[in-house]
Motif scaffolding. Sequence first.
Motif, PDB file in Angstrom:
ATOM      1  N   SER A   1       1.426  -1.273  -0.430  1.00  0.00           N
ATOM      2  CA  SER A   1      -0.446   0.007   0.076  1.00  0.00           C
ATOM      3  C   SER A   1       0.864   1.002  -0.284  1.00  0.00           C
ATOM      4  N   LEU A   2       0.011   1.976  -0.764  1.00  0.00           N
ATOM      5  CA  LEU A   2       1.195   3.416  -0.765  1.00  0.00           C
ATOM      6  C   LEU A   2       0.172   4.938  -0.383  1.00  0.00           C
ATOM      7  N   VAL A   3       0.305   5.741   0.951  1.00  0.00           N
ATOM      8  CA  VAL A   3      -0.716   6.847   0.657  1.00  0.00           C
ATOM      9  C   VAL A   3       0.443   7.995   0.420  1.00  0.00           C
ATOM     10  N   GLN A   4      -0.042   9.003  -0.780  1.00  0.00           N
ATOM     11  CA  GLN A   4       0.925   9.785  -0.458  1.00  0.00           C
ATOM     12  C   GLN A   4       0.160  11.951  -0.624  1.00  0.00           C
ATOM     13  N   LEU A   5       1.487  12.143  -0.312  1.00  0.00           N
ATOM     14  CA  LEU A   5       0.121  13.681   0.694  1.00  0.00           C
ATOM     15  C   LEU A   5       1.103  14.274  -0.517  1.00  0.00           C
ATOM     16  N   ASN A   6       0.563  15.928  -1.075  1.00  0.00           N
ATOM     17  CA  ASN A   6       0.929  16.556  -2.198  1.00  0.00           C
ATOM     18  C   ASN A   6       0.889  17.851  -1.276  1.00  0.00           C
ATOM     19  N   ALA A   7       1.586  19.008  -1.098  1.00  0.00           N
ATOM     20  CA  ALA A   7       1.448  20.224  -0.470  1.00  0.00           C
ATOM     21  C   ALA A   7       2.014  21.481  -0.822  1.00  0.00           C
ATOM     22  N   ASN A   8       1.501  22.710  -1.071  1.00  0.00           N
ATOM     23  CA  ASN A   8       2.431  23.872  -1.202  1.00  0.00           C
ATOM     24  C   ASN A   8       2.257  25.191  -0.233  1.00  0.00           C
ATOM     25  N   LYS A   9       2.698  25.560  -0.621  1.00  0.00           N
ATOM     26  CA  LYS A   9       2.589  27.631  -1.304  1.00  0.00           C
ATOM     27  C   LYS A   9       3.596  28.111  -2.261  1.00  0.00           C
TER      28      LYS A   9
ATOM     29  N   ILE B   1      -3.299  -6.274  -4.051  1.00  0.00           N
ATOM     30  CA  ILE B   1      -2.829  -7.893  -3.903  1.00  0.00           C
ATOM     31  C   ILE B   1      -2.296  -8.592  -5.020  1.00  0.00           C
ATOM     32  N   ALA B   2      -1.341  -8.885  -4.573  1.00  0.00           N
ATOM     33  CA  ALA B   2      -0.576  -9.909  -5.828  1.00  0.00           C
ATOM     34  C   ALA B   2      -0.515 -10.964  -5.365  1.00  0.00           C
ATOM     35  N   TYR B   3      -0.751 -12.490  -6.367  1.00  0.00           N
ATOM     36  CA  TYR B   3      -0.732 -13.519  -5.734  1.00  0.00           C
ATOM     37  C   TYR B   3       0.184 -14.415  -7.935  1.00  0.00           C
ATOM     38  N   ARG B   4       1.521 -14.964  -7.578  1.00  0.00           N
ATOM     39  CA  ARG B   4       2.138 -15.288  -8.391  1.00  0.00           C
ATOM     40  C   ARG B   4       2.771 -16.725  -7.843  1.00  0.00           C
ATOM     41  N   SER B   5       1.624 -17.626  -8.751  1.00  0.00           N
ATOM     42  CA  SER B   5       2.271 -19.070  -8.277  1.00  0.00           C
ATOM     43  C   SER B   5       3.441 -19.469  -9.230  1.00  0.00           C
TER      44      SER B   5
ATOM     45  N   HIS C   1       1.973 -17.759 -13.219  1.00  0.00           N
ATOM     46  CA  HIS C   1       0.901 -18.086 -12.874  1.00  0.00           C
ATOM     47  C   HIS C   1       0.837 -16.068 -11.777  1.00  0.00           C
ATOM     48  N   SER C   2       0.049 -15.418 -12.480  1.00  0.00           N
ATOM     49  CA  SER C   2      -0.052 -14.655 -11.570  1.00  0.00           C
ATOM     50  C   SER C   2      -1.828 -13.729 -11.466  1.00  0.00           C
ATOM     51  N   PHE C   3      -1.775 -12.797 -10.815  1.00  0.00           N
ATOM     52  CA  PHE C   3      -2.818 -12.242 -10.607  1.00  0.00           C
ATOM     53  C   PHE C   3      -3.174 -10.672  -9.505  1.00  0.00           C
ATOM     54  N   PHE C   4      -3.316  -9.793  -9.954  1.00  0.00           N
ATOM     55  CA  PHE C   4      -3.622  -8.682  -9.070  1.00  0.00           C
ATOM     56  C   PHE C   4      -5.179  -8.264  -9.364  1.00  0.00           C
ATOM     57  N   ILE C   5      -5.098  -7.846  -8.073  1.00  0.00           N
ATOM     58  CA  ILE C   5      -5.857  -6.616  -7.768  1.00  0.00           C
ATOM     59  C   ILE C   5      -5.452  -6.064  -6.658  1.00  0.00           C
ATOM     60  N   ALA C   6      -5.916  -4.137  -7.891  1.00  0.00           N
ATOM     61  CA  ALA C   6      -5.013  -2.582  -7.326  1.00  0.00           C
ATOM     62  C   ALA C   6      -6.612  -1.776  -6.667  1.00  0.00           C
ATOM     63  N   PHE C   7      -6.739  -1.010  -5.458  1.00  0.00           N
ATOM     64  CA  PHE C   7      -7.128  -0.280  -5.379  1.00  0.00           C
ATOM     65  C   PHE C   7      -6.571   1.174  -5.337  1.00  0.00           C
TER      66      PHE C   7
ATOM     67  N   ARG D   1     -11.606  12.546  -6.445  1.00  0.00           N
ATOM     68  CA  ARG D   1     -11.994  13.177  -8.076  1.00  0.00           C
ATOM     69  C   ARG D   1     -11.392  11.337  -9.127  1.00  0.00           C
ATOM     70  N   ASP D   2     -11.199  10.499  -8.581  1.00  0.00           N
ATOM     71  CA  ASP D   2     -11.599   9.425  -9.139  1.00  0.00           C
ATOM     72  C   ASP D   2     -10.842   7.988  -7.545  1.00  0.00           C
ATOM     73  N   ARG D   3     -11.416   6.955  -8.272  1.00  0.00           N
ATOM     74  CA  ARG D   3     -11.347   5.623  -7.453  1.00  0.00           C
ATOM     75  C   ARG D   3     -11.788   4.735  -8.386  1.00  0.00           C
ATOM     76  N   THR D   4     -10.877   3.986  -8.579  1.00  0.00           N
ATOM     77  CA  THR D   4     -11.024   2.760  -9.510  1.00  0.00           C
ATOM     78  C   THR D   4     -10.069   1.549  -8.302  1.00  0.00           C
ATOM     79  N   ILE D   5     -11.105   0.297  -9.394  1.00  0.00           N
ATOM     80  CA  ILE D   5     -10.612  -0.882  -8.716  1.00  0.00           C
ATOM     81  C   ILE D   5     -10.126  -1.513 -10.534  1.00  0.00           C
ATOM     82  N   VAL D   6      -8.497  -2.035 -10.054  1.00  0.00           N
ATOM     83  CA  VAL D   6      -8.312  -2.531 -11.525  1.00  0.00           C
ATOM     84  C   VAL D   6      -8.225  -4.493 -11.369  1.00  0.00           C
TER      85      VAL D   6
END
Length: 459
Positions: free
Chosen positions: A380-388, A406-410, A414-420, A445-450
């Motif tokens: 997981s990654l959380v990033q903030l961007n602030a400026n003045k 979440i990632a699985y590699r057999s 074979h592999s399976f990934f699901i990302a939010f 602005r944007d919310r995606t499940i891949v």
Amino acid sequence: GGGGGGRGGGGGVPQLFFSRRVGRQLPDGSSVPIDLGLRLTGKLNRTTIGYLNVQTRETSYIDEEIADTTQVEPETNWQAFRLQQDILSRSSIGLLATFREPEGQPDRTSSVPVPRFAGRDYNRVLGMDAVFASSRSQHEFQFMMAKSWTDTVRASGSDWVWRVAQNWQNRWMSYNISYLDIGQNFIAQSGFVTRTDVRRVGGFVSLNPLIRKYGVRRLRPSVRGEYLASHDQRFFDPTTWEINPFLSFELEGGDFISLGGRRSFDTLTETTEVAGVHFQPGEYTYDQATFSVFTNTSRRLAWDVFSTIGEFYGGRLMSVSGEAQYRPVDRLVLSLGLTETRLKRPDRVGLASTEYDYNHSLIPRTRFSYSFTPNLFVTSLVQLNANKRRPGDDFHLNTVTSNFLIAYRSPFGHSFFIAFNQLSDDALSTTTTFGPYDRTPLRLRDRTIVAKMAYLFNM
């Protein structure tokens, strides 16, 4: 690709295919949805093949730069094809083709990812490359060339790119020299090209003596440089050049310390926003110093820091980036990072009221990764961007980006990934009521499940 600093990047090898172009972020901050996609990659004997076909959805968005008008990103079929043949003992030749094929008439329907070719607004690129490596020495010769076809380009000018390079290395030293030519009308909408209409000579020389004294394993004095000129100028009348000497110490414990300098020259043909600050047209020569430390990441606690200080076009720059990584147990990795950049011009001469002479940004981020098994992990990654924009202002939070994977590699490949993914930013507007220093609260602005699945099979 190539590295380097400055406004347009290092002017390195253009990437004819860059996957982040597919499902790009729109001017209002949202992303174009990817409906379906397929990819086939593999190797048959000495032939490597790759094919990608992705279908993106027709999407409406608000373009704040054109009086808040509603625009339509058409449904688009993206294709990339790669073929590479190994020859001799260490050499290869290859082909790469990319296609961006938008739908001609919006119809609010989606298609399956099958090859499709548009009658207008398309962009197509065809390229070839070759690598010839000696079997008796460490000499390597590289060559690439490509041509683009873009339906919307009517102006005269070259739509070709080509590059030649030669590399050599042994235990004690290495060098690289290259020449790159990018035409005015070369466009790769499926790729990443930092700048066009340029001729570039680049080079790198590094010594690598083994010391094994005073805790130092190797000493690496190096120098890197590049020289760029546009096609409508004499080659010896450059638009950009840079020279970057540095000295690195590799310690016995696997840590690295580097000291460096940089002298740069660049030409701005119009008022340009660089790192949040606007600079007037003109020729700029400036100097910077760099310092970095990278510790061995195999330790329980590892950290790195990279800093730059000095001139930047007509301003003063201070930038520090660091990250600390902690591994309490073998399966868990936690990290905290922060990038701070401060850039200030000496005055506001020539600037409009909506242009900036100061920018101070903070980018904190946190990551974690946990491995349930060698084949199953989450990250997981959380990033903030602030400026003045003025020294006396408070910091304003511009964006919050979060990602969970979440990632699985057999063991069989074979592999399976699901990302939010989620992006929130401030509703900065350019309507008639806009004030350059006014900001608004965050909005989603944007919310995606891949999801992505890969299956490996033998032929």
